[in-house]
Design an enzyme around this catalytic site. Structure first.
Site, PDB file in Angstrom:
ATOM      1  CB  SER A 152      -0.959  -0.043   1.189  1.00  0.00           C
ATOM      2  OG  SER A 152      -1.960   0.931   1.069  1.00  0.00           O
ATOM      3  CG  ASP A 296      -5.812  -4.344  -3.746  1.00  0.00           C
ATOM      4  OD1 ASP A 296      -6.138  -3.628  -2.793  1.00  0.00           O
ATOM      5  OD2 ASP A 296      -4.625  -4.545  -4.090  1.00  0.00           O
ATOM      6  CG  HIS A 323      -5.366  -2.611   0.312  1.00  0.00           C
ATOM      7  ND1 HIS A 323      -4.708  -2.308  -0.866  1.00  0.00           N
ATOM      8  CD2 HIS A 323      -4.902  -1.716   1.234  1.00  0.00           C
ATOM      9  CE1 HIS A 323      -3.900  -1.290  -0.680  1.00  0.00           C
ATOM     10  NE2 HIS A 323      -3.988  -0.922   0.580  1.00  0.00           N
TER      11      HIS A 323
END
Length: 349
Positions: A152, A296, A323
């Site tokens: 991320s 995601d 995610h």
């Protein structure tokens, strides 16, 4: 005669297998060396180092913890957020040790276990890149052993670090992060958002347009209708304790300043809203693994495209992941990461 030859071949294969069978004593010795702190300067603290970081505002300290020993495979973990913690990746404990991959937990400046200065000028991508470089030097990581894995926001930071310092890297892993925030926003608002219950989507958008981010209802709706579908695909009561601990430890000042108020795209005047390095991906020549997941918050097709834009890339797709696919598609995720590290280390990549 034909049967005799066949029998000899079978016996030969069996004896060969026995000769190559791992000796339990050798394996135990290897594991004891992997976990040994002997002759390490962090033996006293059990692998923890508080590393001084020089900034324009003075010197601060960041928390790191080294796990295992391997002279050629050392993975520095960059957590997401910004402002979250290394706790997002505690599941690594279940996979890297048996492969004898050394890994380093690390809380970036402002995160829970590190110093938390109260100055917004520190929260820039450029300063975080220099922080990672100082951490690298302090830990003795170099192009012969240094793998950087960022998830991320950590993936964004890993890309930025590699664009400036890729000569220090042996391998790069970009996990669940697109190369363009505008494209990320477009995917969240125009692809994932409309998949929600229309009434819920309208209510969320109304609160965003009114700037009503502090409304408890905003977070409740996102957790129930977005996070449990696109951040970690489990009912909230089944989220791992490490994830809940990380959320409780989050530094909201850093998170809101850079990311905004949620994972539903970049909101408000968050400083990362215009970040975009699509045109620079082709500059990356270091072996690179890009990880995307079907559910995601980030577009998996964009991340597959990224793996083809870099000069030496590979794509890992997590078909059941979101995610945090290191949790909800764990075996696919870690098998892919471990295979990448082993292939780079052996020269097969």
């Amino acid at each position: 005669m034909r049967n005799l030859v066949l029998t000899c071949l079978i016996l030969g294969i069996l004896f060969a297998c026995k000769e190559h069978k791992t000796d339990p004593a050798v394996e135990a010795t290897s594991q004891s060396q992997y976990w040994s702190f002997e002759n390490r300067d962090d033996q006293y603290t059990g692998g923890i180092k508080m590393i001084p970081i020089e900034t324009e505002l003075g010197t601060f300290r960041v928390w790191t913890k080294r796990m295992g020993n391997n002279p050629t495979k050392k993975v520095l973990l960059l957590h997401g957020g910004p402002g979250m913690t290394h706790e997002l990746y505690e599941c690594v404990d279940g996979y890297f040790p048996q492969e004898e991959i050394e890994y380093i937990y690390y809380d970036q400046l402002g995160s829970y276990y590190s110093d938390k200065p109260d100055d917004l000028s520190l929260w820039t991508t450029e300063r975080f890149v220099e922080e990672v470089e100082q951490v690298r030097q302090a830990l003795g990581l170099n192009k012969d052993n240094f793998y950087l894995l960022g998830q991320s926001w950590g993936g964004m930071l890993a890309m930025e670090y590699a664009l400036k310092y890729q000569e220090n890297l042996k391998g790069l892993v970009i996990s669940n992060m697109m190369s363009s925030i505008p494209e990320y926003n477009d995917y969240a608002q125009n692809v994932l958002g409309p998949q929600m219950d229309p009434k819920v989507y309208v209510e969320i958008k109304a609160m965003e347009e009114a700037g009503d981010f502090e409304n408890p209802k905003y977070g409740e709706l996102l957790f129930e209708h977005y996070y449990t579908k696109h951040v970690l695909r489990k009912p909230l009561e089944q989220w791992p304790e490490a994830i809940m601990r990380c959320l409780n430890h989050a530094n909201n000042q850093v998170y809101v300043h850079m990311q905004g108020y949620s994972e539903f795209g970049i909101t408000g005047d968050a400083t990362l809203k215009d970040w975009d390095i699509r045109e620079r991906l082709k500059e990356l020549s270091v072996p690179t693994l890009v990880i995307g997941a079907r559910y995601d918050t980030m577009d998996p097709e964009h991340m597959e495209w990224m793996s083809k834009e870099v000069q030496n890339g590979r794509y890992l797709f997590c078909p059941n992941g979101s995610h945090l696919s290191q949790y909800d598609d764990q075996k696919i995720y870690f098998n892919g990461v471990i295979s990448f590290i082993e292939d780079v280390d052996s020269g097969a990549f």
